[in-house]
Design a protein around this motif. Structure first.
Motif, PDB file in Angstrom:
ATOM      1  N   LEU A 102       0.792  -1.216   0.000  1.00 46.92           N
ATOM      2  CA  LEU A 102       0.000   0.000   0.000  1.00 46.92           C
ATOM      3  C   LEU A 102       0.827   1.270   0.000  1.00 46.92           C
ATOM      4  CD1 LEU A 102      -2.741  -1.081   2.506  1.00 46.92           C
ATOM      5  CD2 LEU A 102      -2.799  -1.127   0.048  1.00 46.92           C
ATOM      6  N   SER A 103       2.122   1.172   0.174  1.00 48.47           N
ATOM      7  CA  SER A 103       2.904   2.391   0.297  1.00 48.47           C
ATOM      8  C   SER A 103       3.766   2.668  -0.910  1.00 48.47           C
ATOM      9  CB  SER A 103       3.802   2.293   1.535  1.00 48.47           C
ATOM     10  OG  SER A 103       4.716   1.234   1.378  1.00 48.47           O
ATOM     11  N   ILE A 104       3.974   1.681  -1.760  1.00 47.21           N
ATOM     12  CA  ILE A 104       4.893   1.862  -2.880  1.00 47.21           C
ATOM     13  C   ILE A 104       4.149   2.432  -4.076  1.00 47.21           C
ATOM     14  CG2 ILE A 104       6.366   0.634  -4.517  1.00 47.21           C
ATOM     15  CD1 ILE A 104       6.875  -1.356  -2.204  1.00 47.21           C
ATOM     16  N   PRO A 105       4.591   3.550  -4.621  1.00 48.15           N
ATOM     17  CA  PRO A 105       3.873   4.145  -5.748  1.00 48.15           C
ATOM     18  C   PRO A 105       3.974   3.293  -6.991  1.00 48.15           C
ATOM     19  CG  PRO A 105       5.927   5.298  -5.361  1.00 48.15           C
ATOM     20  CD  PRO A 105       5.772   4.326  -4.231  1.00 48.15           C
ATOM     21  N   VAL A 106       3.043   3.546  -7.916  1.00 53.18           N
ATOM     22  CA  VAL A 106       3.041   2.816  -9.176  1.00 53.18           C
ATOM     23  C   VAL A 106       4.328   3.085  -9.946  1.00 53.18           C
ATOM     24  CG1 VAL A 106       1.934   4.636 -10.502  1.00 53.18           C
ATOM     25  CG2 VAL A 106       1.598   2.281 -11.174  1.00 53.18           C
ATOM     26  N   THR A 107       4.769   2.112 -10.688  1.00 53.83           N
ATOM     27  CA  THR A 107       5.955   2.299 -11.516  1.00 53.83           C
ATOM     28  C   THR A 107       5.555   2.981 -12.814  1.00 53.83           C
ATOM     29  OG1 THR A 107       5.886   0.402 -12.956  1.00 53.83           O
ATOM     30  CG2 THR A 107       6.515  -0.012 -10.705  1.00 53.83           C
ATOM     31  N   LEU A 108       6.430   2.946 -13.775  1.00 57.14           N
ATOM     32  CA  LEU A 108       6.146   3.599 -15.055  1.00 57.14           C
ATOM     33  C   LEU A 108       5.334   2.706 -15.987  1.00 57.14           C
ATOM     34  CD1 LEU A 108       9.671   5.082 -15.698  1.00 57.14           C
ATOM     35  CD2 LEU A 108       7.771   6.096 -14.497  1.00 57.14           C
ATOM     36  N   ILE A 141       1.605  11.261 -11.537  1.00 59.96           N
ATOM     37  CA  ILE A 141       2.611  11.942 -10.705  1.00 59.96           C
ATOM     38  C   ILE A 141       2.067  12.147  -9.293  1.00 59.96           C
ATOM     39  CG2 ILE A 141       3.840  14.125 -10.347  1.00 59.96           C
ATOM     40  CD1 ILE A 141       4.085  14.280 -13.434  1.00 59.96           C
ATOM     41  N   TYR A 142       0.817  12.602  -9.192  1.00 54.08           N
ATOM     42  CA  TYR A 142       0.244  12.783  -7.852  1.00 54.08           C
ATOM     43  C   TYR A 142       0.172  11.457  -7.104  1.00 54.08           C
ATOM     44  CZ  TYR A 142      -0.992  17.715  -8.372  1.00 54.08           C
ATOM     45  OH  TYR A 142      -0.930  19.086  -8.490  1.00 54.08           O
ATOM     46  N   HIS A 143      -0.110  10.376  -7.829  1.00 55.03           N
ATOM     47  CA  HIS A 143      -0.097   9.050  -7.173  1.00 55.03           C
ATOM     48  C   HIS A 143       1.305   8.721  -6.675  1.00 55.03           C
ATOM     49  CE1 HIS A 143      -0.677   4.805  -6.382  1.00 55.03           C
ATOM     50  NE2 HIS A 143       0.309   4.527  -7.207  1.00 55.03           N
ATOM     51  N   ALA A 160      -4.829  12.636  -7.469  1.00 55.11           N
ATOM     52  CA  ALA A 160      -4.608  11.769  -8.628  1.00 55.11           C
ATOM     53  C   ALA A 160      -5.941  11.314  -9.215  1.00 55.11           C
ATOM     54  CB  ALA A 160      -3.769  10.560  -8.225  1.00 55.11           C
ATOM     55  N   ILE A 161      -6.868  10.887  -8.346  1.00 57.30           N
ATOM     56  CA  ILE A 161      -8.166  10.383  -8.825  1.00 57.30           C
ATOM     57  C   ILE A 161      -8.939  11.477  -9.553  1.00 57.30           C
ATOM     58  CG2 ILE A 161     -10.433   9.545  -8.042  1.00 57.30           C
ATOM     59  CD1 ILE A 161      -8.852   8.008  -5.823  1.00 57.30           C
ATOM     60  N   SER A 162      -8.850  12.720  -9.055  1.00 51.93           N
ATOM     61  CA  SER A 162      -9.594  13.807  -9.711  1.00 51.93           C
ATOM     62  C   SER A 162      -9.102  14.032 -11.137  1.00 51.93           C
ATOM     63  CB  SER A 162      -9.485  15.096  -8.888  1.00 51.93           C
ATOM     64  OG  SER A 162      -8.179  15.642  -8.968  1.00 51.93           O
ATOM     65  N   LEU A 217      -8.989   3.463 -15.806  1.00 49.43           N
ATOM     66  CA  LEU A 217      -9.779   2.829 -14.750  1.00 49.43           C
ATOM     67  C   LEU A 217      -8.883   2.033 -13.806  1.00 49.43           C
ATOM     68  CD1 LEU A 217     -12.837   1.603 -16.851  1.00 49.43           C
ATOM     69  CD2 LEU A 217     -12.935   3.249 -14.969  1.00 49.43           C
ATOM     70  N   SER A 218      -7.906   1.335 -14.366  1.00 50.65           N
ATOM     71  CA  SER A 218      -6.990   0.554 -13.536  1.00 50.65           C
ATOM     72  C   SER A 218      -6.119   1.471 -12.688  1.00 50.65           C
ATOM     73  CB  SER A 218      -6.124  -0.347 -14.415  1.00 50.65           C
ATOM     74  OG  SER A 218      -6.926  -1.319 -15.057  1.00 50.65           O
ATOM     75  N   LYS A 219      -5.738   2.631 -13.232  1.00 51.28           N
ATOM     76  CA  LYS A 219      -4.958   3.601 -12.456  1.00 51.28           C
ATOM     77  C   LYS A 219      -5.773   4.097 -11.259  1.00 51.28           C
ATOM     78  CE  LYS A 219      -2.350   5.747 -16.285  1.00 51.28           C
ATOM     79  NZ  LYS A 219      -1.127   6.235 -15.678  1.00 51.28           N
ATOM     80  N   ILE A 220      -7.066   4.354 -11.493  1.00 52.34           N
ATOM     81  CA  ILE A 220      -7.931   4.791 -10.399  1.00 52.34           C
ATOM     82  C   ILE A 220      -7.992   3.707  -9.322  1.00 52.34           C
ATOM     83  CG2 ILE A 220     -10.299   5.408  -9.763  1.00 52.34           C
ATOM     84  CD1 ILE A 220     -10.586   6.657 -12.568  1.00 52.34           C
ATOM     85  N   GLY A 221      -8.074   2.448  -9.765  1.00 55.36           N
ATOM     86  CA  GLY A 221      -8.081   1.343  -8.817  1.00 55.36           C
ATOM     87  C   GLY A 221      -6.838   1.345  -7.948  1.00 55.36           C
TER      88      GLY A 221
END
Length: 810
Positions: free
Chosen positions: A10-16, A97-99, A107-109, A131-135
């Motif tokens: 839950l703490s690691i941001p998404v990669t590229l 980036i916000y994520h 990020a969701i907005s 949609l997957s990014k929002i998830g």
């Protein structure tokens, strides 16, 4: 404490991963970045926006997040009246980036703005990606049900578009989303399901040669094996994942993988190697502004120092992490950090400060569960139970024994209580707010039940708490130090010493009674002796045991004192998964109404015995095997049916379809057949009852599974599963997930189940005595006790009379 289950996921941001899908969708004009956008001719705005876009992509990939954010924001201004697709791409990058910065609400907005555009343009592929990014952002916020909803929506689009027009970009998105779903199941503790999704994601990423996606899937799989304590296997996945991240110059993923490797080293006791990995992660995360990775790393370093008993260092690191989690608005990480802080404060003698910290953590954990399905509530609670245990210790250290009981009760069967409350609610769409029991409410339940409640709490391998609540309202507390054989091992060996068999196997095996008595006496000494003087002297007064974890498998009636008296000889015994469950089953019974034994006979009774046995498959690819017939169970059913003035359903008549139909209206249900422990559907709800097949041609036709029972609407005041192991299941922090839980959740106010494989002869004898006793006294607990005492005279071994336990309202 195992911190990885929550923190890593839950703490690691998404990669590229997703960013590569947008790179080629805008023009690439290699000119210098402009210094401003004012007075730019309209024909130049698109090309300059494209230039800014490419610069932003480069900055983002180098980890220069703030610079990239500024660049994309300038590009967004330039494309305001340009191509909708260009605007959607930029909005997606800003959201990403916000994520990465841990600002998921923002990020969701931005993702939602992109979704609106993509729907208008009909770009289904990028809609699925977004949609997957929002998830992923909802997952980071701890809103798991929303995360699953968006992942599933994205995956559905990929499958739909892919079926019509196969495309590598679509397959890439599908692979990434499968990996994300696997990651979410990992955070919920659903490891088999997590591996299934992760392996699918890995296969697709390799198929489309998405190296970044391959690396992330490998890392996630490695983390699963770390959680499963298969450390060499974990490293075998993490090392190639790290290699890919370095080759791709993906600094975020490199940091995430190094962090996971550090955890494996720490779990293996290699503190120096762990700290070296963590230091590398800190260097990357602090340089590039990855605050969540920085917080996760500082937390892991804190656990190293806590394990080394260097408490001042650990406390300093945890305080730094707490500030980051609050700044990042990251509830799961905050709850975990507060648990670690509370644990360390407790170890340094600061019980009051520890309790304050832990209570906040508990409130956060409980805010994360709404919206999840029952199975996932059970799974995620496993990762949260440590906080409740630490809180109990902090309160006991302050002498707040009654408050500690409230927390012990609050920390068990949460999902079960929520499920029961929902089922009892007249408006299932708007269920009532479930509040934890207070000590006064607990006393009132003991009074209404006219029973002595005994609640156990296994705080650690060396510490057991016991509370006794008498019907008079007196609450007593005992602490038991477990210094000899571990409790888990003692329970297991005591069950083995009984010489467990199965239905259909003759009761002619000889069993050495000496070790049997020894084990049962050891359990009595630990579980009963400390509270023996607090239990009622009248053998007909009820004692309701509320076990925890492995104690659910303890044969309480067969525990033996130093005078060679079995516990059932001195007390009338029931069990319950939680005091609050008792309250809810009582409410259910009151709604169903009472009724004498005579009023529950005839058409209101359903008796099944030895149905035509189905052929079952427990593992994919194996050949079906027909279950053995149970002539003894048939004889039992015929005798029970006579007592209930009805006709037993046996053989081919006892089909699953016909039994299901009658179960819905029956007030008393007696099923004498095979009970199975397997999770046949892989839904996390193990257990099944064998009935005659309906000849549907489906796999395992004839099995009534625990998940199917869960969805029934029963009106039974009593269900007896006179089968093998029907009281067992998946032992969790939420109790035993299996047949008994499903039946009570479906509406049965009480169930009688077995704790091991029962034999035919003694079970038939015991059950007929039970129903005969009910004619004299409608109290099911007393009737079961007297049946056991009578059976004991005919079949002296506990194996033959002590298997059954009554759960719920007597």
């Amino acid at each position: 404490m195992d911190t990885g289950l929550i923190y890593r996921l839950l703490s690691i941001p998404v990669t590229l991963l997703f960013s590569v899908t947008f790179d080629l969708q805008m023009a690439k004009i290699p000119v210098e970045m402009p210094t401003g956008s004012a007075q730019i001719p309209p024909q130049d705005r698109t090309s300059q926006a494209s230039q800014l876009y490419q610069v932003g992509v480069g900055q983002y990939r180098q980890g220069e997040l703030q610079k990239a954010l500024e660049t994309f924001q300038r590009s967004l201004v330039l494309v305001a009246n340009g191509k909708p697709q260009d605007k959607a791409n930029i909005l997606n990058y800003i959201g990403q980036i916000y994520h990465s910065l841990g600002q998921d609400t923002k990020a969701i907005s931005f993702y939602q703005q992109a979704i609106a555009i993509l729907k208008q343009t009909g770009d289904r592929t990028n809609e699925g990606i977004t949609l997957s990014k929002i998830g992923l952002s909802y997952q980071s916020l701890g809103q798991y049900s929303k995360a699953l909803k968006f992942y599933s929506s994205g995956l559905a689009i990929f499958k739909q578009v892919g079926d019509k027009s196969p495309d590598s970009l679509v397959r890439t998105g599908e692979g990434i989303t499968l990996t994300d779903i696997g990651g979410l199941y990992k955070s919920l503790g659903e490891y088999p399901k997590a591996l299934r999704f992760l392996e699918q994601g890995l296969a697709i990423s390799r198929e489309v040669r998405n190296r970044s996606g391959e690396g992330v899937a490998l890392r996630n799989i490695g983390e699963v094996y770390d959680d499963l304590e298969q450390y060499p296997k974990a490293i075998s996945f993490l090392e190639p994942a790290l290699k890919i991240a370095k080759q791709d110059r993906d600094r975020s993923e490199e940091a995430a993988t190094l962090l996971s490797l550090g955890r494996v080293y720490n779990n293996q006791g290699q503190e120096v190697k762990a700290l070296n990995s963590y230091q590398q992660v800190l260097t990357i995360s602090q340089k590039l502004g990855y605050r969540r990775i920085e917080g996760a790393t500082l937390h892991e370093m804190g656990t190293v120092y806590q394990n080394l008993k260097q408490y001042p260092k650990a406390l300093k690191l945890y305080q730094q992490v707490l500030a980051i989690t609050i700044e990042q608005q990251h509830p799961p990480a905050e709850a975990l950090t507060r648990t670690s802080l509370g644990s360390t404060l407790l170890q340094t003698g600061q019980a009051a400060a520890a309790a304050k910290m832990l209570l906040t953590a508990i409130n956060i954990w409980e805010s994360l569960r709404p919206g999840l399905t029952d199975v996932y509530k059970v799974s995620i609670f496993e990762s949260q139970a440590q906080t409740y245990r630490q809180m109990q210790q902090a309160l006991i250290a302050q002498g707040k024994n009654n408050y500690a009981l409230e927390i012990a009760e609050r920390g068990r069967s949460k999902a079960f209580v929520e499920l029961l409350t929902l089922r009892l609610s007249p408006n299932s769409q708007n269920p009532p707010n479930i509040k934890p029991l207070t000590i006064d409410q607990i006393k009132l339940i003991a009074k209404k039940e006219k029973a002595t409640l005994v609640e156990y709490s296994i705080v650690s391998d060396k510490l057991l708490y016991i509370w006794v609540v008498q019907p008079t309202g007196i609450v007593s507390f005992k602490q038991v130090n477990l210094t000899s054989t571990p409790l888990t091992e003692l329970v297991r060996s005591s069950r083995n010493s009984l010489g467990l068999r199965g239905r259909g196997i003759p009761t002619n095996a000889s069993i050495d009674a000496a070790p049997q008595v020894s084990k049962l006496k050891q359990l009595h000494k630990l579980l009963i002796e400390p509270i023996a003087k607090l239990l009622p002297t009248d053998p007909n007064q009820r004692v309701i045991f509320i076990p925890q974890n492995e104690l659910f498998l303890v044969p309480f009636p067969a525990l033996k004192d130093q005078n060679d008296k079995y516990l059932i000889e001195k007390h009338t015994i029931l069990t319950a998964p939680a005091i609050q469950v008792l309250q809810l089953t009582r409410e259910k019974r009151e709604r169903l109404g009472g009724g004498t034994f005579a009023s529950l006979q005839g058409k209101d009774a359903l008796v099944v015995g030895n149905p035509t046995m189905p052929s079952i498959i427990t593992k994919s690819g194996e050949k079906p095997q027909q279950l053995a017939t149970l002539p003894g169970a048939e004889a039992e059913a015929i005798e029970v049916a006579k007592l209930l003035k009805t006709k037993a359903m046996t053989g081919k008549v006892a089909t699953k379809a016909s039994i299901l139909q009658q179960m819905k209206k029956a007030r008393v249900i007696h099923l004498a057949t095979h009970g199975l422990l397997d999770d046949f559907k892989g839904l996390g709800v193990p257990g099944a009852i064998a009935l005659a097949p309906d000849n549907t041609g489906q796999i395992n036709d004839g099995l009534l599974t625990a998940d199917e029972i869960l969805n029934l609407n029963l009106n039974a005041v009593l269900v007896i599963l006179s089968a093998c192991d029907t009281g067992e299941g998946r032992i969790t922090g939420d109790g035993v997930v299996g047949l008994s839980r499903s039946l009570i959740s479906a509406g049965a106010s009480s169930v009688i189940v077995s704790l091991w494989a029962v034999s035919d002869d003694s079970t038939e004898f015991l059950m007929t005595r039970f129903y005969e006793n009910l004619r004299q006294n409608p109290d099911q607990a007393v009737a079961l006790r007297n049946a056991m005492l009578t059976t004991m005279k005919q079949y002296s071994r506990p194996l033959d009379w002590a298997a059954f336990t009554l759960i719920g309202e007597p």
